[in-house]
Design a protein around this motif. Structure first.
Motif, mmCIF file in Angstrom:
data_model
loop_
_atom_site.group_PDB
_atom_site.id
_atom_site.type_symbol
_atom_site.label_atom_id
_atom_site.label_comp_id
_atom_site.label_asym_id
_atom_site.label_seq_id
_atom_site.Cartn_x
_atom_site.Cartn_y
_atom_site.Cartn_z
ATOM 1 N N LYS A 157 0.835 -1.209 0.000
ATOM 2 C CA LYS A 157 0.000 0.000 0.000
ATOM 3 C C LYS A 157 0.871 1.260 0.000
ATOM 4 C CE LYS A 157 -4.029 2.172 2.049
ATOM 5 N NZ LYS A 157 -5.260 1.981 2.818
ATOM 6 N N VAL A 158 2.014 1.210 0.696
ATOM 7 C CA VAL A 158 2.908 2.381 0.676
ATOM 8 C C VAL A 158 3.342 2.653 -0.767
ATOM 9 C CG1 VAL A 158 5.097 3.363 1.460
ATOM 10 C CG2 VAL A 158 3.755 1.952 3.026
ATOM 11 N N SER A 159 3.698 1.599 -1.493
ATOM 12 C CA SER A 159 4.140 1.771 -2.883
ATOM 13 C C SER A 159 2.972 2.257 -3.752
ATOM 14 C CB SER A 159 4.698 0.451 -3.411
ATOM 15 O OG SER A 159 5.175 0.607 -4.714
ATOM 16 N N PHE A 160 1.806 1.677 -3.519
ATOM 17 C CA PHE A 160 0.617 2.035 -4.308
ATOM 18 C C PHE A 160 0.254 3.518 -4.118
ATOM 19 C CE2 PHE A 160 -4.077 2.424 -4.163
ATOM 20 C CZ PHE A 160 -4.353 2.201 -5.506
ATOM 21 N N LEU A 161 0.214 3.956 -2.852
ATOM 22 C CA LEU A 161 -0.137 5.370 -2.599
ATOM 23 C C LEU A 161 0.953 6.297 -3.145
ATOM 24 C CD1 LEU A 161 -1.522 5.302 1.078
ATOM 25 C CD2 LEU A 161 -2.828 5.291 -1.048
ATOM 26 N N SER A 162 2.215 5.906 -2.939
ATOM 27 C CA SER A 162 3.331 6.732 -3.419
ATOM 28 C C SER A 162 3.207 6.974 -4.914
ATOM 29 C CB SER A 162 4.674 6.043 -3.175
ATOM 30 O OG SER A 162 4.825 5.693 -1.841
ATOM 31 N N ARG A 163 2.865 5.910 -5.641
ATOM 32 C CA ARG A 163 2.752 6.005 -7.097
ATOM 33 C C ARG A 163 1.708 7.043 -7.502
ATOM 34 N NH1 ARG A 163 -1.042 2.282 -9.090
ATOM 35 N NH2 ARG A 163 -2.047 3.786 -10.441
ATOM 36 N N LEU A 164 0.627 7.119 -6.699
ATOM 37 C CA LEU A 164 -0.418 8.073 -7.051
ATOM 38 C C LEU A 164 0.047 9.511 -6.806
ATOM 39 C CD1 LEU A 164 -3.514 6.080 -5.729
ATOM 40 C CD2 LEU A 164 -2.621 6.182 -8.055
ATOM 41 N N ALA A 169 8.105 7.502 -7.202
ATOM 42 C CA ALA A 169 8.126 7.352 -5.742
ATOM 43 C C ALA A 169 7.822 5.917 -5.319
ATOM 44 C CB ALA A 169 7.128 8.310 -5.100
ATOM 45 N N CYS A 170 7.033 5.206 -6.126
ATOM 46 C CA CYS A 170 6.654 3.841 -5.718
ATOM 47 C C CYS A 170 7.865 2.913 -5.699
ATOM 48 C CB CYS A 170 5.541 3.299 -6.602
ATOM 49 S SG CYS A 170 6.039 2.859 -8.267
ATOM 50 N N ARG A 171 8.965 3.323 -6.374
ATOM 51 C CA ARG A 171 10.152 2.465 -6.424
ATOM 52 C C ARG A 171 11.115 2.724 -5.260
ATOM 53 N NH1 ARG A 171 11.181 4.339 -12.232
ATOM 54 N NH2 ARG A 171 12.507 5.631 -10.913
ATOM 55 N N SER A 172 10.720 3.578 -4.289
ATOM 56 C CA SER A 172 11.630 3.882 -3.169
ATOM 57 C C SER A 172 11.360 3.050 -1.919
ATOM 58 C CB SER A 172 11.501 5.366 -2.786
ATOM 59 O OG SER A 172 12.218 6.162 -3.690
ATOM 60 N N VAL A 173 10.324 2.215 -1.964
ATOM 61 C CA VAL A 173 9.842 1.575 -0.732
ATOM 62 C C VAL A 173 10.779 0.481 -0.219
ATOM 63 C CG1 VAL A 173 7.879 0.297 0.240
ATOM 64 C CG2 VAL A 173 7.481 2.226 -1.298
ATOM 65 N N GLU A 174 11.336 -0.300 -1.149
ATOM 66 C CA GLU A 174 12.277 -1.349 -0.758
ATOM 67 C C GLU A 174 13.605 -1.118 -1.483
ATOM 68 O OE1 GLU A 174 10.406 -5.224 -1.519
ATOM 69 O OE2 GLU A 174 8.520 -4.266 -0.990
ATOM 70 N N GLY A 175 14.566 -1.999 -1.275
ATOM 71 C CA GLY A 175 15.828 -1.852 -1.972
ATOM 72 C C GLY A 175 16.595 -3.152 -1.944
ATOM 73 N N ASN A 191 1.663 -3.021 -12.669
ATOM 74 C CA ASN A 191 1.505 -1.604 -13.021
ATOM 75 C C ASN A 191 1.106 -0.733 -11.834
ATOM 76 O OD1 ASN A 191 2.176 -1.731 -15.719
ATOM 77 N ND2 ASN A 191 0.084 -2.139 -16.392
ATOM 78 N N GLU A 192 0.514 -1.355 -10.818
ATOM 79 C CA GLU A 192 -0.038 -0.563 -9.711
ATOM 80 C C GLU A 192 0.969 -0.297 -8.594
ATOM 81 O OE1 GLU A 192 -3.117 0.560 -9.846
ATOM 82 O OE2 GLU A 192 -4.084 -0.732 -11.339
ATOM 83 N N VAL A 193 1.927 -1.216 -8.430
ATOM 84 C CA VAL A 193 2.918 -1.084 -7.349
ATOM 85 C C VAL A 193 4.292 -1.509 -7.862
ATOM 86 C CG1 VAL A 193 1.305 -1.589 -5.447
ATOM 87 C CG2 VAL A 193 2.526 -3.461 -6.540
ATOM 88 N N ALA A 194 5.331 -1.025 -7.200
ATOM 89 C CA ALA A 194 6.681 -1.508 -7.507
ATOM 90 C C ALA A 194 6.959 -2.721 -6.632
ATOM 91 C CB ALA A 194 7.697 -0.406 -7.235
#
Ligand code: DP6
Length: 362
Positions: A157-164, A169-175, A191-194
């Motif tokens: 959900k963090v990635s999903f909201l970030s993308r919106l 931004a959705c690609r910053s959640v993990e590494g 397409n919806e989340v990274a």
């Protein structure tokens, strides 16, 4: 992905009156770039990036229960201790857009304060780290009022909201690596989340360095959002989207086999194509500066002479990211100081490296 999983089932009106959450999120640098979108923040092509570590945003949100629930998004925002109109209006639109996923905003007012680790006017995009840090705070608070929210759903959900808020931004959640956008060779890509790609990263990439050469610290002449829209009807768009997919396919092999020569070819070609797209759109934009070209020339020449595995990439701006293995750090930094610093505004550059994504700040 069925995004209905991100809509909370019920709104609990009892419980917490006041709570503070604080999260940090890094920036990221794309190896294969996202440029062009369809519909609402769906990428026209998949992209893959290294998550960074030292260039981050730290955001604190104080949630205070409203006297009566209402439909208004009520927030105050301080950026580096001061009001910031342009960031506030972007956040206002973001919170309005994601209302259905964070219905608890009917019950709470927000006091947001946010800082960046990198200088305010460095020409480094802060939307990726900014929207992911904000989203991490919103989801962390949701978890407090709804402990049933599963960890795995919360992370997505963090990635999903970030993308919106901002696509990258959705690609910053993990590494250290994230892919966003559906690609047939990457099993969980979406397409919806990274997501973290299903590959075993070769050891040569462990601790990979990114020295960001601040050639121009001014604001960009075109926002990313406008830039993306210039891909609609662009004469070369179709081929570019195909190329990005081809780059992604080969990148999966390279990241596993550690072929740094081919890595350089693809990463540099992808960045230059992004700039070529901007140069050939209508209207056109030239985002590189004379010093950007001098830096690129110097990198190529020194690479030829020294055999160092230095790779350049660019976002939609004039600054240059220099990527290289940790084992070559001393030699590359010597070259940066002797040859490249002269092309940087006030001699400034940022030393960064691969990181692991969002984290809670205590
Ligand atoms: C060139 O994510 O900033 O950095 O979704 O409109 O906020 P919006 O765009 P943004 O675009 C970033 C594009 C890029 C390439 C990349 O990071 O993939």
């Amino acid at each position: 992905m069925n995004t209905k999983i991100f809509v909370p089932r019920e709104l609990k009106t009892d419980g917490i009156d006041e709570e503070v959450v604080k999260w940090r999120s890094p920036s990221n640098i794309a190896l294969v770039k996202y440029w062009g979108k369809v519909g609402y923040q769906i990428p026209a092509n998949p992209s893959i990036s290294f998550t960074l570590k030292n260039s981050y945003t730290e955001t604190e949100i104080k949630f205070v229960k409203k006297e009566t629930a209402n439909n208004f998004i009520d927030f105050k925002l301080l950026f580096e201790g001061k009001k910031n109109e342009s960031f506030s209006s972007r956040v206002a639109k973001f919170l309005e857009d994601i209302k259905v996923y964070v219905p608890f905003l009917k019950l709470y007012s927000l006091e947001i304060s946010t800082i960046n680790s990198f200088p305010h006017s460095s020409g480094i995009a802060s939307s990726a780290s900014g929207f992911s840090a904000l989203s991490a705070c919103l989801v962390a608070f949701e978890k407090l009022i709804n402990p049933e929210l599963m960890n795995i759903t919360a992370q997505k959900k963090v990635s999903f909201l970030s993308r919106l808020g901002s696509g990258s931004a959705c690609r910053s959640v993990e590494g250290p690596l994230m892919i966003w956008g559906r690609h047939q060779n990457y099993r969980l890509s979406d397409n919806e989340v990274a997501v973290t790609p299903d590959l075993v990263l070769n050891d040569v990439f462990k601790g990979f360095q990114d020295t960001i050469l601040l050639v121009d610290k001014g604001a960009k002449s075109v926002s990313s959002t406008v830039g993306h829209s210039l891909m609609d009807g662009h004469p070369f768009a179709k081929r570019r989207f195909e190329q990005a997919n081809e780059h992604l396919a080969e990148m999966k092999e390279i990241l596993q086999n550690g072929d740094l020569n081919r890595f350089a070819e693809i990463v540099e070609n992808d960045a230059l194509t992004l700039h070529a797209m901007m140069m050939t759109s209508t209207p056109s934009f030239i985002l590189m500066k004379p010093n950007t070209l001098l830096v690129l020339e110097a990198i190529k020449e020194h690479r030829e002479k020294s055999g160092l595995n230095m790779v350049f990439t660019l976002d939609a701006g004039a600054n240059v990211h220099l990527l290289y293995p940790l084992s070559q750090k001393d030699k590359v930094m010597e070259f940066v100081k002797n040859d490249l610093v002269a092309y940087c505004e006030n001699g400034h550059y940022i030393c960064d490296e691969l990181g692991t994504g969002i984290e809670e700040v205590n």
